[in-house]
Design an enzyme around this catalytic site. Structure first.
Site, mmCIF file in Angstrom:
data_model
loop_
_atom_site.group_PDB
_atom_site.id
_atom_site.type_symbol
_atom_site.label_atom_id
_atom_site.label_comp_id
_atom_site.label_asym_id
_atom_site.label_seq_id
_atom_site.Cartn_x
_atom_site.Cartn_y
_atom_site.Cartn_z
ATOM 1 N N HIS A 185 -3.679 5.841 3.349
ATOM 2 C CA HIS A 185 -4.407 4.650 2.924
ATOM 3 C C HIS A 185 -3.838 3.381 3.564
ATOM 4 O O HIS A 185 -4.575 2.532 4.076
ATOM 5 C CB HIS A 185 -4.347 4.562 1.400
ATOM 6 C CG HIS A 185 -5.300 3.599 0.782
ATOM 7 N ND1 HIS A 185 -4.970 2.300 0.507
ATOM 8 C CD2 HIS A 185 -6.580 3.759 0.369
ATOM 9 C CE1 HIS A 185 -5.997 1.687 -0.051
ATOM 10 N NE2 HIS A 185 -6.995 2.556 -0.152
ATOM 11 N N ASP A 211 0.833 -1.197 0.000
ATOM 12 C CA ASP A 211 0.000 0.000 0.000
ATOM 13 C C ASP A 211 0.871 1.251 0.000
ATOM 14 O O ASP A 211 1.959 1.246 -0.573
ATOM 15 C CB ASP A 211 -0.942 -0.033 1.215
ATOM 16 C CG ASP A 211 -2.288 0.590 0.926
ATOM 17 O OD1 ASP A 211 -2.343 1.812 0.734
ATOM 18 O OD2 ASP A 211 -3.294 -0.146 0.896
ATOM 19 N N SER A 229 -11.196 -1.089 -0.518
ATOM 20 C CA SER A 229 -9.926 -1.055 0.216
ATOM 21 C C SER A 229 -10.134 -1.315 1.695
ATOM 22 O O SER A 229 -9.296 -1.920 2.350
ATOM 23 C CB SER A 229 -9.258 0.312 0.056
ATOM 24 O OG SER A 229 -8.480 0.371 -1.092
#
Length: 679
Positions: free
Chosen positions: A354, A320, A527
């Site tokens: 994220h 990520d 996600s």
């Protein structure tokens, strides 16, 4: 003749100028947590004030100073793309070496060699099986598309040439998924811009103005966006609109606050329009001072799992944007590598947030006085592979190689690309054969499952939400598919990709988790759904008895058994379309063997299995096998979705199988549907 580069050039994407996720948005520093200085706002609201408009940061003003007279002028043309070149072994022919490919490309005009990716260093049990081709090097080069097609035709089957496509993380935290009435218009039929108006948006929080808040205003033409300054204000110049044509407004604080959505807002031109944002703690009692389980963890039954089931001994890779070990819930994250950039240690710099959000869902801890959100497997060993911002397929190859070299058990891949890649699929298959389980987000385009979530060698995860787990005036309330509301409150997320490739569905709307440096945010996306399944997969590998005995060996059978358990112990979801839910919502207690499977599990009743096959909720898993063994997947299976690997609940083989069930009559169908409560 174009200048040529050496084979080893670090960080080629800086020169490529590729915008992250297609937005070109620059990362911003995270806003620190707001102190509890006043009571939470009862509801967010918009008001008009008579104060003069304050100029803030705006991305909509358009227009810049004209270039200087002596500034060079360049003609706009199509830019070159980056490609992956991978040698192929052919019987009776010598395999191209990386040095040979680099030499040939260097001698070719208008092709720049970027770098060479060496194969992973695999030793002992990690090495290729007898008769299996070892993993080879790859070369990255930039060239025009026609050059790439010519190279592909000349090399034939001896060289794979694929575009090194950009990857996106899901969901992009800077661009909202806009409901259908607010989709962007066709630019070919737009009317010319008319006079517009200017207005100032002021966002205030619990302790005063909120800086770094994203503001989106949706009208009849193009959306306008801006970011609040230190005073919590942003002035927007809205072209071609009047206050009466504004359809909606979205306020998106960086951390510690809920989003705010309002249809048909009353905006006053040339004035300050104030919006009061709600803290996360206004809706989550005791948060963040008291550590909580998110609604997604509770929906999957983690609140009933003994604390001793903590994932110890399992290695998880989070591929990520990095992770912030400064966060109270991520102090246990100490291992990682940055695949992009020049500093491998920069995995601790998560400018996007994220990766930190995903890591918190998987392994947030400690349980106790630390506060925040508890993850599924706080004792697991987390490895962070940073490939964002700027990640490409080639970076994913390097991340998968890292996982194989370091004996990773589960890889969380909340990412996707726009086109399938045989090179990537072969890498995922090789990783699976070495015992690496790849759990991948289905995508957020509201269309077919995106690659690599579409490959049969991974577990593809769709997203769902639940009413009552977020404020009704937040943007999360806009994510339900056509206002879907079931009796249990669950709904399919409208942004989630769907199709027969979906394996399971997990919570992905209004998910609260960690953000740099020590804040929290409620995000939506597949996600967010994917790390829920990754965390549970780690618990199953660590504590299910199957992985201490028959499936202890790291191979493809181990991965398939893990996927089988996750799917066959899931709770079916009544979404009306099995392509949106797969096998259903994973259940922690059943997956860990702490609770018997539900009555509708594949081994319960042949008649129920017939119904599930009729409704497309299963793929005909046989019933009654006492000690099933997984049918291993052929290592030379077809790629790019053309293989015969079944999706949905995994198929097992045993010493005997149940009798074949013929097609039922209409009367039998009605009887079966009555039996399961559908009639």
């Amino acid at each position: 003749m174009a200048a040529r580069s050496k084979p080893e050039i670090s960080d080629p994407k800086d020169a490529a100028g590729t915008a992250v996720n297609g937005t070109g948005a620059q990362p911003r520093a995270a806003q620190p947590s707001a102190e509890a200085a006043a009571a939470p706002q009862a509801a967010a609201r918009v008001t008009a004030a008579s104060a003069p408009a304050a100029q803030g940061t705006s991305r909509s003003d358009g227009g810049t100073a004209p270039p200087a007279a002596d500034q060079p002028v360049a003609t706009i043309s199509q830019r070159r793309a980056q490609y992956i070149l991978a040698p192929r072994q052919q019987t009776g022919l010598a395999t191209f070496s990386a040095d040979f490919i680099v030499q040939q490309l260097t001698n070719t005009p208008d092709i720049d060699v970027v770098k060479t990716i060496q194969p992973p260093r695999l030793l002992g049990f990690q090495s290729a099986d007898p008769g299996q081709a070892p993993l080879g090097p790859m070369v990255l080069a930039r060239m025009a598309p026609d050059k790439a097609e010519l190279l592909k035709a000349q090399a034939g089957a001896r060289l794979a040439v694929e575009r090194d496509a950009p990857l996106t993380y899901m969901l992009d935290p800077t661009v909202p998924q806009v409901p259908a009435p607010h989709q962007l218009p066709n630019p070919g039929v737009l009317i010319p811009l008319a006079d517009g108006f200017s207005t100032t948006i002021e966002v205030v929080g619990e302790s005063g103005p909120l800086p770094e808040v994203e503001v989106y205003v949706f009208g009849s033409v193009w959306p306008v966006q801006g970011v609040t300054d230190a005073s919590g204000r942003v002035t927007l110049k809205i072209q071609g609109e009047t206050p009466d044509t504004i359809r909606s407004i979205l306020i998106k604080p960086r951390v510690d606050y809920w989003t705010f959505w309002l249809d048909r807002p009353q905006l006053t031109p040339d004035s300050v329009n104030r919006i009061a944002a709600k803290t996360l703690g206004a809706y989550l009692r005791g948060f963040p001072g008291q550590q909580l389980l998110g609604w997604g963890q509770r929906a999957m039954g983690l609140d009933r799992v003994p604390l001793a089931y903590n994932g110890a001994g399992v290695k998880i890779a989070v591929i990520d944007s990095g992770a912030a070990p400064t966060h109270r819930n991520l102090h246990g994250v100490t291992i990682g590598k940055s695949i992009v950039g020049n500093d491998p240690a920069s995995w601790t710099i998560d400018t996007i947030g994220h990766g930190s959000h995903c890591a918190g869902i998987i392994a947030g801890g400690p349980v106790g006085s630390g506060g925040g959100i508890r993850g599924f497997a706080p004792a697991a060993e987390i490895h962070v592979c940073r490939i964002f911002p700027g990640g490409r397929f080639s970076d994913l190859v390097s991340a998968l190689d890292y996982c194989m070299e370091n004996g990773i058990d589960v890889a969380n891949m909340s990412l996707g690309g726009g086109e399938p890649s045989q090179i990537i699929e072969e890498r995922i298959l090789r990783a699976k054969q070495m015992g690496l389980a790849c759990i991948v987000a289905a995508g957020n385009s509201s269309g077919p499952v995106q690659f690599p979530g579409s490959t049969p060698h991974c577990l593809s995860v769709a997203a769902m939400g639940k009413w009552g787990e977020f404020p009704e005036d937040s943007f999360h309330a806009q994510q339900a598919l056509d206002g879907f509301r079931s009796s249990d409150g669950y709904f399919p997320a409208k942004f989630s990709c769907f199709g027969p490739e979906i394996d399971v569905c997990a919570p992905g709307v209004g998910i609260v988790s960690s953000l740099p440096a020590d804040g929290f945010g409620a995000w939506d996306g597949t996600s967010m759904a994917t790390p829920h399944v990754t965390g549970l997969a780690a618990l199953v590998l660590a504590h299910h008895p199957d992985f201490k005995g028959q499936f202890a060996t790291r191979d493809a059978r181990r991965v398939e058994r893990l996927f089988q358990i996750l799917k066959e112990t899931s709770t079916p979801l009544q979404f009306g379309d099995p392509n949106r839910a797969g096998a259903g919502l994973p259940n922690a207690m059943r997956a860990l063997g702490l609770e018997a499977s539900v009555a509708s599990a594949p081994a319960a009743d042949p008649s129920l299995d017939v119904l599930r096959r009729l409704l497309g909720l299963a793929r005909g898993a046989p019933n009654g096998a006492m000690s099933p063994t997984l049918a291993p997947q052929a290592p030379n299976g077809k790629l790019n979705g053309s293989g015969s690997v079944a999706r949905g609940p995994a198929t097992t083989t045993g010493e005997w199988s149940s009798p074949a069930v013929g097609d039922p009559s209409p009367a039998q169908i009605r009887d079966i549907m009555h039996k399961v409560g559908l009639l």
